[in-house]
Design a protein around this motif. Structure first.
Motif, PDB file in Angstrom:
ATOM      1  N   TRP A  70       0.722  -1.196  -0.020  1.00  0.00           N
ATOM      2  CA  TRP A  70      -0.009   0.066   0.051  1.00  0.00           C
ATOM      3  C   TRP A  70       0.933   1.204  -0.032  1.00  0.00           C
ATOM      4  O   TRP A  70       1.806   1.664   0.857  1.00  0.00           O
ATOM      5  CB  TRP A  70      -0.823  -0.029   1.117  1.00  0.00           C
ATOM      6  CG  TRP A  70      -2.272  -0.628   1.283  1.00  0.00           C
ATOM      7  CD1 TRP A  70      -3.557  -0.062   0.821  1.00  0.00           C
ATOM      8  CD2 TRP A  70      -2.506  -2.027   1.274  1.00  0.00           C
ATOM      9  NE1 TRP A  70      -4.421  -1.193   0.806  1.00  0.00           N
ATOM     10  CE2 TRP A  70      -3.700  -2.434   1.259  1.00  0.00           C
ATOM     11  CE3 TRP A  70      -1.523  -3.373   1.792  1.00  0.00           C
ATOM     12  CZ2 TRP A  70      -4.310  -3.555   1.242  1.00  0.00           C
ATOM     13  CZ3 TRP A  70      -2.238  -4.437   1.846  1.00  0.00           C
ATOM     14  CH2 TRP A  70      -3.392  -4.682   1.520  1.00  0.00           C
TER      15      TRP A  70
ATOM     16  N   LEU B  15      -4.505   4.078   8.904  1.00  0.00           N
ATOM     17  CA  LEU B  15      -4.361   2.594   8.367  1.00  0.00           C
ATOM     18  C   LEU B  15      -5.437   1.908   8.821  1.00  0.00           C
ATOM     19  O   LEU B  15      -5.511   0.764   7.940  1.00  0.00           O
ATOM     20  CB  LEU B  15      -2.972   2.252   9.280  1.00  0.00           C
ATOM     21  CG  LEU B  15      -1.709   2.726   8.598  1.00  0.00           C
ATOM     22  CD1 LEU B  15      -0.443   1.780   9.787  1.00  0.00           C
ATOM     23  CD2 LEU B  15      -1.157   2.790   7.370  1.00  0.00           C
ATOM     24  N   SER B  16      -6.307   2.426   9.714  1.00  0.00           N
ATOM     25  CA  SER B  16      -7.351   1.859  10.153  1.00  0.00           C
ATOM     26  C   SER B  16      -8.586   1.734   9.005  1.00  0.00           C
ATOM     27  O   SER B  16      -9.703   1.110   8.842  1.00  0.00           O
ATOM     28  CB  SER B  16      -7.871   2.184  11.577  1.00  0.00           C
ATOM     29  OG  SER B  16      -8.246   3.536  11.234  1.00  0.00           O
TER      30      SER B  16
ATOM     31  N   LEU C  47      -7.856   1.095   5.626  1.00  0.00           N
ATOM     32  CA  LEU C  47      -7.531   0.276   4.415  1.00  0.00           C
ATOM     33  C   LEU C  47      -8.327  -1.009   4.362  1.00  0.00           C
ATOM     34  O   LEU C  47      -8.470  -1.301   3.502  1.00  0.00           O
ATOM     35  CB  LEU C  47      -6.028   0.051   4.653  1.00  0.00           C
ATOM     36  CG  LEU C  47      -4.894   1.280   4.570  1.00  0.00           C
ATOM     37  CD1 LEU C  47      -3.497   0.888   4.678  1.00  0.00           C
ATOM     38  CD2 LEU C  47      -5.387   2.067   3.433  1.00  0.00           C
TER      39      LEU C  47
ATOM     40  N   TYR D 266      -7.212  -2.027  11.835  1.00  0.00           N
ATOM     41  CA  TYR D 266      -8.449  -1.904  11.814  1.00  0.00           C
ATOM     42  C   TYR D 266      -9.408  -2.217  13.107  1.00  0.00           C
ATOM     43  O   TYR D 266     -10.193  -1.463  13.493  1.00  0.00           O
ATOM     44  CB  TYR D 266      -9.010  -2.672  10.785  1.00  0.00           C
ATOM     45  CG  TYR D 266     -10.424  -2.852  10.705  1.00  0.00           C
ATOM     46  CD1 TYR D 266     -11.259  -1.729  10.034  1.00  0.00           C
ATOM     47  CD2 TYR D 266     -11.366  -3.822  11.264  1.00  0.00           C
ATOM     48  CE1 TYR D 266     -12.661  -1.965  10.022  1.00  0.00           C
ATOM     49  CE2 TYR D 266     -12.601  -4.065  11.275  1.00  0.00           C
ATOM     50  CZ  TYR D 266     -13.292  -2.663  10.603  1.00  0.00           C
ATOM     51  OH  TYR D 266     -14.641  -2.831  10.532  1.00  0.00           O
TER      52      TYR D 266
ATOM     53  N   VAL E 223       3.105  -1.142   4.243  1.00  0.00           N
ATOM     54  CA  VAL E 223       2.539   0.159   4.015  1.00  0.00           C
ATOM     55  C   VAL E 223       3.635   1.327   3.893  1.00  0.00           C
ATOM     56  O   VAL E 223       4.545   1.312   4.628  1.00  0.00           O
ATOM     57  CB  VAL E 223       1.744   0.483   5.225  1.00  0.00           C
ATOM     58  CG1 VAL E 223       1.211   2.092   4.683  1.00  0.00           C
ATOM     59  CG2 VAL E 223       0.435  -0.380   5.267  1.00  0.00           C
TER      60      VAL E 223
ATOM     61  N   LEU F 184      -2.466  -4.739   9.159  1.00  0.00           N
ATOM     62  CA  LEU F 184      -3.618  -3.798   8.942  1.00  0.00           C
ATOM     63  C   LEU F 184      -4.797  -4.344   9.729  1.00  0.00           C
ATOM     64  O   LEU F 184      -5.536  -3.511   9.773  1.00  0.00           O
ATOM     65  CB  LEU F 184      -3.902  -3.932   7.447  1.00  0.00           C
ATOM     66  CG  LEU F 184      -2.641  -3.138   6.642  1.00  0.00           C
ATOM     67  CD1 LEU F 184      -2.886  -3.391   5.140  1.00  0.00           C
ATOM     68  CD2 LEU F 184      -2.589  -1.672   7.013  1.00  0.00           C
TER      69      LEU F 184
ATOM     70  N   THR G 106       3.159  -4.118   7.954  1.00  0.00           N
ATOM     71  CA  THR G 106       2.154  -3.570   8.882  1.00  0.00           C
ATOM     72  C   THR G 106       1.151  -4.512   8.978  1.00  0.00           C
ATOM     73  O   THR G 106       0.776  -5.193   8.116  1.00  0.00           O
ATOM     74  CB  THR G 106       1.721  -2.185   8.230  1.00  0.00           C
ATOM     75  OG1 THR G 106       2.735  -1.190   8.050  1.00  0.00           O
ATOM     76  CG2 THR G 106       0.476  -1.403   9.040  1.00  0.00           C
TER      77      THR G 106
END
Length: 453
Positions: free
Chosen positions: A372, A380-381, A383, A410, A399, A406, A404
């Motif tokens: 990303w 980031l939350s 994505l 999230y 990222v 992800l 990361t």
């Protein structure tokens, strides 16, 4: 429960794919003299572009009988088309399973009649009684209300106009078909929709799908808190289709970008639907080395939360997503493998990211070794997304070059958590690169239409 990563024997690093073109001095049986293409995508390395088949273990579409498209087509079922009328004739009946190869030479404008004359929205509306201004007056929420779908004279007229457009721009693809753009001709379809419905064994390659637009979106005041305009026509739509390979295509709204759409009832008059939707129990699909740009609702897997349990098995790898708002993909129910994709989430031409991958309705997603690119302001939350029932497993995601988690990002910001384990382990993983760091540069020159020779 399976862990995030495939078994080590299936995590193979593959160097940058190359297409090698060799001049053939003699004819090859069933192919003819000319150029032979050796391509890492293809199971056959000594046949031309039009006869290539999906390689072994290259995603879900290689499962079982594999995906060979129209490779067995005879001369009578091998076509070169440059117009809408020629494409319709080459496709023939959707129920005819005779293998066929369709070579698209140049750009076909779907909004033309059989003689090649350009058609507009006014042509489709002629004789139906539909008028946008009259429709807007009839269903203005201030007078019509917001509790029910439009009905009555103008809605009937709108549906008739939409049906007239559909009859012209929707191309129904039969089983055992290969549709390939002829290299060097800017091959593609503008304003059209390929429909792969309830058929098996289809290949779509090397085509640019642009400006697939609905002249007659429907107003739905019950959609969301403030209502929405909903359109028809995906550039490519899979409905109950099996064994489909979509490879090296480009998808874009251009030149009709969303920023040009007017606003009615306070909502965008959305004339675009999906780029490549995989719904209604479609199964065993591989989507690789495509480019998705300048689009909102990009790829839907599963038409509802109760679509088809045991199906919707899709592999998505080595694609570029740039200027995409959402659904890259939105996945329901199925077993989805997302690997080695490049997501550029910076804003492009007014398309602002909502999320990249959404796992809902108990979808079992493995997302690994993707890259990303984000702006400094991108959270980031945002994505990933989900409804609290879907799973996303996987490691190796980067990222801006940094490993990361992800899912953790999230889950830290949302009450409806993504589950972190899945009930399957990917094994059809040919081409999986265990490092995503080179994807931005690698995929810039190896994806989309016009790359294959």
């Amino acid at each position: 429960m399976a862990t995030a990563s495939p078994a080590p024997s299936h995590r193979r690093s593959l160097r940058k794919r190359r297409t090698v073109v060799i001049t053939a001095a003699a004819a090859v049986a069933g192919v003819g003299a000319g150029f032979l293409v050796l391509n890492a995508n293809a199971a056959s390395t000594s046949v031309d572009l039009y006869h290539q088949t999906l390689a072994a273990k290259d995603g879900w579409a290689s499962s079982g009988t594999g995906t060979t498209g129209g490779t067995k087509a005879d001369a009578a079922h091998t076509f070169t088309v440059s117009t809408r009328a020629q494409l319709v004739k080459a496709l023939g009946s959707a129920s005819d399973t005779t293998p066929r190869i369709i070579k698209v030479k140049g750009t076909i404008d779907a909004n033309t009649d059989d003689s090649g004359k350009k058609l507009t929205c006014a042509n489709y509306a002629a004789g139906t009684g539909y008028s946008l201004s009259t429709y807007l007056k009839a269903f203005d929420p201030a007078t019509y209300g917001t509790s029910k779908l439009p009905s009555g004279t103008q809605e009937t007229a709108r549906a008739a106009a939409q049906a007239a457009q559909a009859k012209n721009i929707v191309f129904k693809v039969p089983a055992n078909t290969t549709i390939v753009g002829v290299p060097g001709t800017k091959a593609g379809i503008t304003g059209g929709s390929l429909q792969v419905k309830s058929v098996d064994n289809v290949i779509v390659r090397n085509l640019t799908f642009a400006a697939t637009e609905d002249c007659f979106p429907q107003w739905d005041p019950t959609d969301g808190d403030t209502g929405n305009w909903n359109s028809q026509y995906d550039a490519v739509t899979l409905r109950g289709a099996t064994h489909v390979w979509a490879d090296h295509n480009s998808f874009t709204d251009a030149p009709g970008l969303d920023t040009a759409d007017p606003t009615y009832y306070g909502r965008q008059y959305q004339i675009h639907d999906g780029d490549l939707d995989i719904t209604n129990g479609s199964d065993l699909v591989t989507v690789e080395r495509n480019q998705f740009t300048n689009h909102d609702k990009t790829m839907l897997i599963g038409s509802s939360d109760t679509d088809s349990v045991g199906k919707l098995r899709v592999s998505i790898h080595h694609n570029v997503w740039k200027g995409v708002v959402q659904r890259a993909p939105l996945a329901r129910i199925g077993q989805i493998h997302i690997y080695n994709n490049y997501y550029d989430t910076t804003t492009l031409n007014g398309y602002v990211l909502q999320y990249s991958v959404n796992s809902r309705a108990k979808a079992q997603v493995v997302a690994e070794d993707n890259y990303w690119k984000t702006s400094a302001s991108q959270k980031l939350s945002k994505l990933f997304s989900g409804d609290g029932t879907g799973s996303i497993a996987g490691t190796g995601n980067l990222v801006n070059g940094t490993a990361t988690d992800l899912v953790a990002a999230y889950n830290a910001a949302n009450s409806k958590k993504l589950k972190t384990t899945v009930n399957w382990t990917p094994t059809l993983t040919a081409g999986l690169e265990t490092s995503a760091k080179n994807l931005p540069t690698e995929l810039a020159t190896t994806t989309g239409a016009g790359v294959l020779n």
